[in-house]
Design an enzyme around this catalytic site. Structure first.
Site, PDB file in Angstrom:
ATOM      1  N   CYS A 174      21.700 -12.205 -47.159  1.00 57.73           N
ATOM      2  CA  CYS A 174      21.401 -12.939 -45.925  1.00 57.73           C
ATOM      3  C   CYS A 174      20.513 -14.163 -46.161  1.00 57.73           C
ATOM      4  CB  CYS A 174      20.755 -12.019 -44.880  1.00 57.73           C
ATOM      5  SG  CYS A 174      19.045 -11.564 -45.261  1.00 57.73           S
ATOM      6  N   CYS A 190      16.513  -6.050 -49.442  1.00 58.47           N
ATOM      7  CA  CYS A 190      16.186  -6.620 -48.132  1.00 58.47           C
ATOM      8  C   CYS A 190      16.534  -5.566 -47.070  1.00 58.47           C
ATOM      9  CB  CYS A 190      17.065  -7.855 -47.984  1.00 58.47           C
ATOM     10  SG  CYS A 190      16.988  -8.710 -46.430  1.00 58.47           S
ATOM     11  N   THR A 211       3.981 -28.203 -72.121  1.00 56.88           N
ATOM     12  CA  THR A 211       5.422 -27.888 -72.231  1.00 56.88           C
ATOM     13  C   THR A 211       5.924 -28.189 -73.631  1.00 56.88           C
ATOM     14  OG1 THR A 211       7.663 -28.377 -71.441  1.00 56.88           O
ATOM     15  CG2 THR A 211       6.040 -30.148 -71.205  1.00 56.88           C
ATOM     16  N   SER A 212       6.831 -27.303 -74.098  1.00 54.71           N
ATOM     17  CA  SER A 212       7.429 -27.523 -75.420  1.00 54.71           C
ATOM     18  C   SER A 212       8.474 -28.639 -75.350  1.00 54.71           C
ATOM     19  CB  SER A 212       8.083 -26.235 -75.932  1.00 54.71           C
ATOM     20  OG  SER A 212       9.063 -25.794 -75.008  1.00 54.71           O
ATOM     21  N   CYS A 222      16.976 -12.906 -50.529  1.00 51.95           N
ATOM     22  CA  CYS A 222      18.046 -11.916 -50.416  1.00 51.95           C
ATOM     23  C   CYS A 222      19.375 -12.569 -50.791  1.00 51.95           C
ATOM     24  CB  CYS A 222      18.112 -11.369 -48.987  1.00 51.95           C
ATOM     25  SG  CYS A 222      19.567 -10.301 -48.762  1.00 51.95           S
ATOM     26  N   VAL A 274       6.978 -21.143 -62.503  1.00 56.83           N
ATOM     27  CA  VAL A 274       7.450 -20.453 -61.304  1.00 56.83           C
ATOM     28  C   VAL A 274       6.331 -19.615 -60.685  1.00 56.83           C
ATOM     29  CG1 VAL A 274       9.865 -20.392 -62.096  1.00 56.83           C
ATOM     30  CG2 VAL A 274       8.321 -18.518 -62.737  1.00 56.83           C
ATOM     31  N   ASP A 275       5.066 -19.898 -61.091  1.00 52.34           N
ATOM     32  CA  ASP A 275       3.973 -19.000 -60.709  1.00 52.34           C
ATOM     33  C   ASP A 275       3.190 -19.432 -59.469  1.00 52.34           C
ATOM     34  OD1 ASP A 275       2.335 -21.103 -61.723  1.00 52.34           O
ATOM     35  OD2 ASP A 275       2.342 -20.198 -63.725  1.00 52.34           O
ATOM     36  N   HIS A 291      12.111 -25.447 -61.601  1.00 53.00           N
ATOM     37  CA  HIS A 291      12.862 -24.219 -61.889  1.00 53.00           C
ATOM     38  C   HIS A 291      12.683 -23.175 -60.788  1.00 53.00           C
ATOM     39  CE1 HIS A 291      12.945 -25.281 -66.469  1.00 53.00           C
ATOM     40  NE2 HIS A 291      13.905 -25.871 -65.798  1.00 53.00           N
ATOM     41  N   CYS A 347      18.466  -5.859 -44.821  1.00 55.95           N
ATOM     42  CA  CYS A 347      19.918  -5.977 -44.566  1.00 55.95           C
ATOM     43  C   CYS A 347      20.733  -5.249 -45.636  1.00 55.95           C
ATOM     44  CB  CYS A 347      20.338  -7.441 -44.481  1.00 55.95           C
ATOM     45  SG  CYS A 347      20.690  -8.225 -46.077  1.00 55.95           S
TER      46      CYS A 347
END
Ligand code: OAD
Length: 249
Positions: free
Chosen positions: A131, A149, A189-190, A128, A104-105, A120, A151
């Site tokens: 919104c 956010c 990866t494992s 947010c 996710v980096d 992932h 909002c």
């Protein structure tokens, strides 16, 4: 190891549709801890508590304090390493079609990979919860947690928490890529978290060669993968690129 590098280079040159599946291990040399094993994130944080959407929904501030704030800090300052750069180079050489990553980096994109499927989701962006507005994680003010956010809604990472489904489009395209490739590189990866871990099996069942790059064995080793090149992603990718350049000169 030299023999395996040569074998992998020849296999890559003989293949027409190569896909990579990557995991946390490829970012270890960028200073981002893996999830499992020594120093792994899940050693100090229980994934089924703090990695779970139900906990976040109940107490987002706590999940930000225990998990997300530290990750944000590490990812905000991380740079791609030779593993990411090697995959980007393979794509530029016309030898790699796409990267399916569990990470996710955002480091594959930062390294120059253009076709990256974030299985992932991403921690490089926040969304947010009210919104739907998306902002870069590095631009989010975390003086008060959870960040909000304009909002008034809570910002959550644009990643997949445990308890959430993999985005349908990502799942569908990954399956297509896995079934349609003739070689899959499985890097760092494992291979135990499903459905991502099923991609190498899908590729193997469709006839692809599966090459693992990892310092250790995984459930795929000797069962699904054709061979394991044992070592860190950066070192192995550098050796592989050097071999490919020698063979194609
Ligand atoms: P893991 O932390 O489970 O596994 C990391 C793998 O990287 C291990 O097999 C290590 O041997 C290997 N490794 C360590 N250093 C390496 C290096 N320098 N070069 C190459 N490999 C190295 O990470 P993932 O398999 O990505 O999901 O974990 C899968 C999912 O579990 C994550 O996406 C995350 C986690 O829970 C969610 O959060 C939904």
């Amino acid at each position: 190891m030299k023999d395996l590098i040569r074998r992998a280079a020849k296999d890559l040159l003989a293949s027409k549709r190569v896909v990579a599946l990557t995991g946390a291990g490829i970012s270890v040399e960028s200073g981002i801890p893996p999830f499992r094993g020594h120093g792994g994130i899940w050693e100090r944080v229980d994934p089924m508590v703090f990695g779970h959407i139900d906990t976040f929904a109940r107490d987002p501030g706590k999940v930000w304090r225990v998990l997300i704030r530290d990750l944000k800090d590490i990812i905000d300052h991380a740079a791609p390493n030779d593993g990411h750069k090697g995959l980007a180079r393979l794509e530029a050489m016309g030898l790699l079609s796409a990267v399916i990553t569990q990470n996710v980096d955002g480091l594959h994109q930062a390294a120059g990979s253009r076709d990256v499927l974030e299985f992932h989701g991403s921690c490089a962006w926040q969304r947010c919860m009210d919104c739907g507005e998306k902002v870069r994680t590095r631009d989010v003010d975390i003086a008060a947690l959870p960040p909000r956010c304009p909002c008034g809604g809570v910002f959550r990472p644009d990643w997949v928490f445990f308890g959430e489904a993999i985005p349908a489009a990502a799942l569908q395209r990954s399956r297509q890529l896995a079934r349609g490739c003739d070689l899959m590189l499985v890097v760092g990866t494992s291979a135990i978290v499903h459905p991502a871990a099923a991609m190498p099996m899908m590729a193997r069942d469709a006839g692809a060669i599966i090459i693992e790059i990892n310092p250790g064995r995984t459930p795929l080793t000797g069962a699904v993968s054709d061979y394991l090149i044992k070592g860190g992603a950066g070192m192995v990718m550098n050796a592989l690129i050097a071999e490919l350049e020698t063979l194609t000169l």
